[in-house]
Scaffold this active site. Structure first.
Site, short mmCIF file in Angstrom:
data_model
loop_
_atom_site.label_atom_id
_atom_site.label_comp_id
_atom_site.label_asym_id
_atom_site.label_seq_id
_atom_site.Cartn_x
_atom_site.Cartn_y
_atom_site.Cartn_z
N LEU A 1 0.02 0.46 -1.57
CA LEU A 1 -0.25 1.84 -1.15
C LEU A 1 -0.68 1.77 0.32
CD1 LEU A 1 -0.77 4.90 -1.59
CD2 LEU A 1 -3.09 4.28 -2.27
N GLU A 2 -0.01 2.56 1.15
CA GLU A 2 -0.38 2.62 2.57
C GLU A 2 -1.15 3.93 2.76
OE1 GLU A 2 3.09 3.01 5.13
OE2 GLU A 2 2.12 1.91 6.74
N VAL A 3 -2.44 3.81 3.01
CA VAL A 3 -3.25 5.02 3.25
C VAL A 3 -3.26 5.26 4.76
CG1 VAL A 3 -5.62 5.91 3.25
CG2 VAL A 3 -4.69 4.86 1.19
#
Ligand code: COA
Length: 704
Positions: free
Chosen positions: A455-457
């Site tokens: 997951l790329e926040v």
């Protein structure tokens, strides 16, 4: 404080391992001398008839050898000796004349399992935390504590190979099924049951082989050769560890235990000094670090999340819904604009949960409670109480902005976080019309969400730290490895993919065969080649992003007219069955669609026979250089995040350690020279990042 304690009661010694001030039990130099003196005490006590070994920790039995020691080992001989040392330690239990029982509760991995294999009996608790396996292959190693030879002597060879080659961790009941543990009981009675096993006395296992058939050469050879075929097709021979495991098991099973153990130690020594293993160990520590990273530099903390709203029930939205109700165990309200869309999304989640039930990973009542957390809606009813709303709709800025306004109007005084699952639209643009831009954050998931680990926040210029920290925490609960990046066109993962894909298209336009380009990058270790990847992701999606990046970076990321021609021919890739590859019934995406060449105006495809090395360099260095730009511009917080993001999000070959570790292993002077050569030959798009020039100048690397 001691690591081991010894209590004696009614002729039974209870050894408990509980490493002070640590969440884990690991086999280390510190534990060795204590272990040996306790065993000497037991050996010399004639009043004892049995020994039970247990852990004092709630969720950990033994997490294996201390991996940090591997980083200090420099030579093959040292690694060989460390394996022999472990063999010696374990043999002391095997040699005890009394009945020995391992009481396994919690994580039992690597050296933990190998230790338990020298006991006469293994009893495991049915606790969810009990997971038994040999994960060494994931560190580029073989199980070096007797696993390669003892495991196949205890469980059937195909099961032993599966465990060693995949690193799969078994539940207690699965371990019982294959004969790895003798009994599974509730943790509350584990120790009592283990003590009762002492009365059974030593088992009569003469040859030590449960599965005699497997010892026979032809049967063994067959099983091994099948496994080798599978490994080769999955890894293309790029990973030394699985091949070494197969060889060691095969030869070891034809030898005496002593000789087999020696062979194992040699194999362990050879693998530990490989660059692949070093990189896997780096990845282990990087992901462990990320588990503790809040994602922000301040001491802001995550707020609790009880309700999540998801907008859009397509593949992405449904996938996000699934990981939220299943892994994060949080209530989800899923919204779509059409009844069909909503029903499809809900059914998608249902199917995934059914699958778990059918595979007996969950019980019927758990199935019920997971599904009970999911509700659907065609309007905003039920969204008022959302702590986080994640939108997963089309890549359309005004639609996203409208949704921000809707949610802001709904939530009143509640500080609802609005997370946008965009792969390229800047968060600041989504937040531009918001009343509370500080509550807007990017959560870029990868498809299919239930399978992809990253997951790329994305933290916008105005995003509050508590918002970023909450998004990170939610991602972790959803089972993701999370990196936090700063806002910018394409963020990190999308941004580095674009020049990589575009360089591949450019090669096609220059007359290089598509298959040859994809094969070249796959031979480097990419899971699929760049052109195939464009078909998978969607050519329309890619084309859209190139425009965004071109607007931001000009000549460095130029537009290519070939892509427009592909789109004009209504080729969007796999999703509409038309792309660079042929999706007809007999090809199913395996063969290149030869008509693509005339669509993009390439005559004589394949006329340009560039070497694989040249192809790899051009395509790969486009990505490496862009990754360095991302670090230089502060899009990435660290090289570590860049490596983990590329490996877990884009499938960058893990044995290289990721783009930054890979550049370090080449040496920055070499990277600079390559880029300068490409820059001179092909122009601005290969202009080396200043950071690369600076590091090369200082004879430094990204990590050193
Ligand atoms: N050697 C050294 N350190 C280890 C370790 C090992 N075998 N296993 C766990 N640790 C450390 C982690 O580095 C971390 O240390 P830190 O807090 O100082 O950063 C700490 O134990 C907690 O680990 P973490 O991964 O955050 O906990 P978790 O509960 O999420 O996962 C495990 C626990 C055991 C499942 C996971 O750490 C793991 O898979 N460990 C590796 C097991 C292994 O490969 N063993 C074979 C070694 S040859």
């Amino acid at each position: 404080m001691a690591i081991f304690t010894l209590e004696k009661n009614n002729g039974i010694a209870l050894v408990t391992m509980d490493t002070p001030d640590s969440p884990q039990n690991v086999l280390s130099e510190a534990s060795q001398s204590e272990y040996e003196s306790i065993l000497a005490d037991i050996r010399n006590d004639n009043s004892l008839k049995g020994m039970v070994f247990a852990s004092g920790k709630k969720d950990v039995f033994l997490a294996g050898a201390d991996i940090s020691i591997f980083q200090t080992i420099e030579t093959q001989e040292q690694a060989y000796e460390s394996s022999k040392l472990l063999h010696g330690m374990l043999q002391q239990v095997a040699d005890l004349p009394i009945t020995t029982v391992a009481a396994i509760n919690g994580v039992c991995l690597g050296g933990g399992l190998e230790l338990s294999l020298v006991f006469d009996y293994r009893v495991a608790s049915d606790s969810k935390s009990t997971r038994i396996g040999v994960p060494e292959v994931q560190l580029g190693l073989l199980p070096g504590g007797g696993g390669t030879t003892r495991l196949p002597r205890v469980v059937p060879l195909p099961d032993a190979l599966d465990m060693m080659l995949t690193g799969r961790q078994l539940s207690a009941s699965r371990a019982k099924k294959i004969g790895l543990v003798d009994e599974v009981v509730a943790s509350s009675i584990l120790l009592d049951v283990a003590h009762n096993y002492v009365a059974k006395g030593k088992p009569n296992r003469k040859s030590g082989f449960k599965d005699r058939l497997m010892r026979m050469s032809p049967v063994r050879q067959f099983v091994i050769s099948q496994a080798r075929k599978k490994v080769m097709s999955q890894t293309k021979g790029k990973y030394p560890a699985p091949l070494k495991i197969l060889d060691t098991v095969n030869r070891g099973l034809a030898m005496s235990l002593d000789k087999a153990l020696d062979l194992e130690a040699k194999g362990f020594g050879e693998l530990l000094v490989t660059p692949e293993s070093k990189q896997f160990v780096n990845i282990f520590f990087a992901t462990t670090d990320l588990k503790k990273d809040t994602g922000v530099d301040s001491d802001a903390t995550a707020r609790p999340i009880s309700n999540v709203g998801v907008l859009g029930a397509g593949l992405m939205g449904a996938g996000i819904g699934y990981v939220t109700v299943d892994k994060a165990k949080t209530t989800v309200r899923l919204k779509d604009i059409s009844v069909e869309g909503l029903a499809k999304g809900m059914a998608y989640v249902g199917k995934l949960v059914d699958k778990k039930l059918n595979r007996r990973r969950i019980k019927p009542h758990q199935h019920q409670s997971i599904m009970a957390r999911l509700t659907g809606s065609l309007d905003y009813r039920g969204f008022k109480n959302s702590d986080v709303v994640i939108e997963a709709v089309f890549e359309d800025l005004s639609l996203k902005q409208r949704m921000v306004a809707d949610i802001e109007a709904l939530s009143g005084n509640k500080e609802t976080i609005f997370a946008t699952n965009t792969s390229a639209i800047p968060i600041d643009d989504v937040a531009a019309t918001a009343k509370h831009p500080e509550r807007i954050v990017g959560m870029h998931y990868f498809s299919p969400v239930e399978k992809m680990p990253l997951l790329e926040v994305i933290s916008g210029t105005k995003t509050a730290d508590w918002v970023t920290a909450t998004a990170v925490e939610l991602g972790k609960k959803q089972g993701k490895t999370v990196i936090v990046v700063n806002d910018g066109p394409g963020f990190y993962t999308t941004r580095v993919l674009v020049p990589y894909n575009m360089e591949a298209v450019r090669l096609v336009l220059e007359g290089v065969a598509i298959q040859e380009i994809d094969n070249s990058l796959e031979s480097f270790g990419m899971p699929v080649g760049p052109i195939k990847l464009m078909d998978e992701v969607g050519i329309d999606v890619g084309a859209h992003i190139v425009v965004t990046l071109n607007q931001a970076f000009g000549d460095r990321i130029p537009l290519i007219d070939g892509v427009d021609k592909v789109l004009a021919d209504e080729r969007m890739g796999k999703k509409n069955g038309k792309g660079f590859y042929d999706y007809s019934e007999d090809s199913k995406g395996k063969r290149v669609d030869q008509s693509i060449y005339s669509v993009i105006g390439v005559e004589n495809p394949g006329r340009n026979e560039l070497s694989r090395q040249v192809i790899i360099e051009r395509v790969l260095f486009s990505m490496l250089n862009e990754a360095a730009y991302c670090l230089q511009e502060g899009i990435l917080r660290s090289a570590r995040d860049g490596d983990i993001g590329a490996i877990f999000g884009l499938g960058f070959p893990p044995f290289t350690g990721g783009p930054f570790r890979y550049m370090d292993s080449l040496g920055l002077t070499e990277v600079r020279a390559k880029l300068e050569g490409l820059h001179a030959e092909h122009g601005q798009r290969f202009k080396p990042a200043q950071l690369i020039l600076d590091l090369a100048e200082q004879s430094k690397g990204f990590y050193s």
